[in-house]
Design a protein around this motif. Structure first.
Motif, PDB file in Angstrom:
ATOM      1  N   ILE A   1      37.250  44.122  50.870  1.00  9.41           N
ATOM      2  CA  ILE A   1      37.489  43.530  49.552  1.00  9.41           C
ATOM      3  C   ILE A   1      36.635  44.222  48.489  1.00  9.41           C
ATOM      4  O   ILE A   1      37.083  44.477  47.368  1.00  9.41           O
ATOM      5  CB  ILE A   1      37.236  41.998  49.585  1.00  9.41           C
ATOM      6  CG1 ILE A   1      38.292  41.341  50.484  1.00  9.41           C
ATOM      7  CG2 ILE A   1      37.272  41.392  48.189  1.00  9.41           C
ATOM      8  CD1 ILE A   1      38.049  39.886  50.807  1.00  9.41           C
TER       9      ILE A   1
ATOM     10  N   TYR B   1      42.626  35.576  39.865  1.00  9.54           N
ATOM     11  CA  TYR B   1      42.789  37.035  39.946  1.00  9.54           C
ATOM     12  C   TYR B   1      43.682  37.540  38.819  1.00  9.54           C
ATOM     13  O   TYR B   1      43.430  38.576  38.234  1.00  9.54           O
ATOM     14  CB  TYR B   1      43.359  37.447  41.305  1.00  9.54           C
ATOM     15  CG  TYR B   1      42.367  37.268  42.432  1.00  9.54           C
ATOM     16  CD1 TYR B   1      41.091  37.813  42.348  1.00  9.54           C
ATOM     17  CD2 TYR B   1      42.695  36.550  43.579  1.00  9.54           C
ATOM     18  CE1 TYR B   1      40.164  37.648  43.365  1.00  9.54           C
ATOM     19  CE2 TYR B   1      41.783  36.373  44.609  1.00  9.54           C
ATOM     20  CZ  TYR B   1      40.523  36.915  44.497  1.00  9.54           C
ATOM     21  OH  TYR B   1      39.600  36.752  45.495  1.00  9.54           O
TER      22      TYR B   1
ATOM     23  N   LEU C   1      42.769  40.152  48.474  1.00 16.91           N
ATOM     24  CA  LEU C   1      41.615  39.542  47.809  1.00 16.91           C
ATOM     25  C   LEU C   1      41.497  38.078  48.223  1.00 16.91           C
ATOM     26  O   LEU C   1      42.448  37.311  48.096  1.00 16.91           O
ATOM     27  CB  LEU C   1      41.794  39.630  46.293  1.00 16.91           C
ATOM     28  CG  LEU C   1      41.798  41.039  45.697  1.00 16.91           C
ATOM     29  CD1 LEU C   1      42.339  41.011  44.284  1.00 16.91           C
ATOM     30  CD2 LEU C   1      40.399  41.623  45.718  1.00 16.91           C
TER      31      LEU C   1
END
Ligand SMILES: Nc1nc2c(ncn2[C@@H]2O[C@H](COP(=O)(O)OP(=O)(O)OP(=O)(O)O)[C@@H](O)[C@H]2O)c(=O)[nH]1
Ligand SMILES: [Mg+2]
Length: 464
Positions: free
Chosen positions: A293, A323, A281
Motif C-alpha cells: 500500500i 480515497y 488501498l
C-alpha cells in the motif's frame, strides 16, 4: 574532421537470433576486414579490392581457423552511415558467434566502439545534424506507431528544416541590425524598426508553437504513467490485463492479491501508456500488504493520472469516499467496474461527492466481458493527450533539450524587441539576438560542447 581510429561493435541485440551484424567504421575498416576475412566463392573479393556497396561470402578467421561462415558488406566513404569506410559482417546469430567474430575484428586492429559512437561520427562528419542524431535513438526506442512516425519525421530532418529556417530568419535580422551599428550616424528609420520588430515577433510565435509540442513530444518518447488504484478486489489487476490484452497480473477473488506494483506499457490509441497496477488501498492488514500500500501511494505520486476503479456490485464504503476525496486533485478517470453484476453502487455525482470537483470522466466497464473497454481507451487518450499539438506539428515534436534551448532563444529574441523599442543601443539589441541565434542553433548542433555530445550519445546503445 574525420576520426583516425577504426571502431567496431555488435550492432544487433545480444542474445539468440537468426543473424547478428558486426559493424566496423573508420579509415582502417577495409584493412581490418582484410586481416580476418577469407573470401570464398567465385564472386567474393578481399574487402580492400571490393567495389563499394557489394556483398561477399566467406569465412571469418582466427589463427587460420574459420570461426563462422559470413556475408561481408563493403561500403566505401562517403556514401555510408558514418561517411567513413564501413564494413558490416553478418554472421550466425547467438551470443557466441557474434562475440567471437567481434573479437577477431578487434584483434585485426579495430577498437571497441563506445555507446552511440557510430551515430556520433555520422553527426561529426556532417551526415546528420544533432536533432536527427537524437531521432535515431527515438526511432529505436519508439513503442507505438505514432511515436515511430514522429521520430522518423525528425530523423528525415523535418524539425531541422524548421529550426534552420528560423535561425536563418534571425540571422538576417541580426545582419540588418549590425549593418546599422557600422554606420552610427544612420539610426534605423522608425518604419524599418517596426518591420524588424514584427519579424522578430513572428519568429517568437513560431517558437511558441514549437514549445507547445514539448509535452506531447515527451509522452511519445517516454510514455505517460497511469496508476490503477482502488480498494482491494475492485478489479484493478483485471483492468490491467484487459488494457494490455494479455494476462499479466494475478487475478483472484481474495482481496489483497496484488502486493507489489506491476508496471507494463500498452499502446492506447497510439500513445505509449505505462500502467501501474497497485495493491488495493485499505487500512491495516499484514506487513507485506502495508508495504504494498505504501508503494501504491508512491506510484500514485509519480503518475501523470490515475484510473480509480470502483466496484459496481458493492455500495460505496466510507473508505471509498475518503480515497475519492484524497485523490480529487489528481487528473483521473473513474472506472466503474463489474457492470455485468447486479448493481449496488450509486455512481451519481452526488453519491460520489463530485460536486465541487473539476469533473473527472466516468467510464463504466466490465473486465469480465470487456464491455466499455474501448470507451475507456478513448477516455485515456482524452486525458493523456491534451490536443495542444496541431496535427501538422506532429512531425516536429521537440524534446526536453530542444525545449530548454528554445526557451532561452525566445527570451533573448523578446529582449531584442524591447531593446529596439526602448531605443537602447543597437549593440545591446544585437547582443541579445546573437544569444537567440546561438540557442536556436544548439538544437541542430551548430553550437555544441563535448559535454552535450557525451550526454546525448551516452544514451545510445553500443553498436548504434
Ligand atoms: N463479475 C465480474 N468479476 C470481476 C470483474 N473484474 C474483476 N472481477 C473479479 O473480481 C475479483 C478481483 O479481481 P482483481 O482483478 O484481482 O482485483 P484487484 O483490484 O486487483 O484486487 P487486489 O489485487 O486484491 O487489490 C476476481 O475474482 C475477478 O475475477 C468484472 O468486471 N465482473
Ligand atoms: Mg490486484
Amino acid at each position: 574532421m574525420l576520426a583516425e581510429d577504426t571502431i567496431a561493435a555488435i550492432a544487433t541485440p545480444l542474445g539468440e537470433g537468426g543473424l547478428a551484424v558486426i559493424r566496423i567504421s573508420g579509415p582502417q575498416a577495409l584493412a581490418v576486414a582484410d586481416r580476418c576475412f577469407a573470401p570464398a566463392g567465385k564472386l567474393s573479393k578481399q574487402p580492400s579490392l571490393a567495389p563499394t556497396h557489394t556483398l561477399h561470402f566467406g569465412h571469418v578467421l582466427s589463427n587460420g581457423q574459420s570461426l563462422d561462415e559470413v556475408l561481408l558488406a563493403v561500403m566505401r566513404a562517403p556514401r555510408t552511415f558514418t561517411r567513413e569506410d564501413v564494413v558490416e559482417i553478418t554472421c550466425h546469430g547467438g551470443l557466441l558467434p557474434a562475440k567471437m567474430v567481434l573479437e577477431a575484428v578487434l584483434h585485426s586492429g579495430a577498437r571497441l566502439a563506445e555507446p552511440g559512437e557510430f551515430t556520433r561520427r555520422a553527426f561529426l562528419n556532417g551526415r546528420i545534424d544533432l536533432a536527427q542524431a537524437e531521432a535515431v535513438a527515438d526511432v529505436i526506442h519508439s513503442r507505438t506507431e505514432l511515436a515511430l512516425r514522429a521520430a522518423s519525421e525528425q530523423l528525415a530532418g523535418k524539425l531541422s528544416q524548421r529550426i534552420n529556417a528560423l535561425r536563418d530568419q534571425m540571422l538576417q535580422i541580426l545582419a540588418h541590425i549590425e549593418a546599422h551599428i557600422d554606420f552610427p550616424d544612420e539610426d534605423i528609420a522608425p518604419d524599418t524598426r517596426d518591420q524588424i520588430i514584427a519579424r522578430l515577433h513572428s519568429g517568437v510565435d513560431f517558437m511558441d508553437e514549437l514549445l507547445r509540442t514539448a509535452n506531447e513530444g515527451q509522452i511519445l518518447r517516454r510514455g505517460i504513467r497511469a496508476a490503477i488504484i482502488g480498494r482491494p478486489n475492485a478489479g484493478k489487476s483485471s483492468l490491467l490485463n484487459q488494457l494490455l490484452g494479455h494476462d499479466r497480473a494475478i487475478v483472484s477473488a481474495i482481496p489483497g492479491t496484488t502486493r507489489d506494483t506491476i508496471e507494463e506499457t500498452a499502446n492506447i490509441r497510439g500513445l505509449p501508456v505505462i500502467f501501474i497496477d497497485t495493491a488495493g488501498l485499505r487500512e491495516g492488514s499484514d506487513e507485506i500488504e502495508l508495504e504494498g500500500i505504501r508503494r501504491s501511494r508512491q506510484s500514485l505520486q509519480r503518475a501523470e493520472f490515475i484510473l480509480h476503479v470502483l466496484d459496481a456490485s458493492e455500495p460505496l464504503t466510507e473508505a471509498d469516499r475518503n480515497y475519492l476525496a484524497e485523490f480529487a486533485e489528481k487528473k483521473r478517470i473513474l472506472v466503474v467496474n463489474k457492470i455485468d453484476l447486479p448493481r449496488r453502487l450509486d455512481s451519481s455525482a452526488s453519491a460520489l461527492h463530485l460536486r465541487s470537483l473539476p469533473s473527472s470522466p466516468l467510464v463504466e466497464v466490465s473486465c469480465l466481458t470487456a464491455q466499455g473497454i474501448e470507451a475507456l481507451k478513448d477516455a485515456i487518450k482524452g486525458i493523456a493527450w491534451s490536443g495542444e499539438t496541431k496535427a501538422e506539428m506532429l512531425e516536429v515534436m521537440i524534446n526536453a533539450r530542444h525545449h530548454d534551448a528554445l526557451q532561452r532563444g525566445r527570451i533573448a529574441a523578446l529582449r531584442t524587441t524591447e531593446a529596439l523599442r526602448g531605443g537602447i543601443t543597437l549593440e545591446l539589441a544585437a547582443m541579445d539576438l546573437r544569444i537567440a541565434v546561438n540557442a536556436i542553433g544548439e538544437i541542430v548542433g551548430h553550437t555544441t560542447t563535448e559535454d552535450l555530445l557525451d550526454m546525448i550519445f551516452s544514451q545510445f546503445c553500443i553498436g548504434k
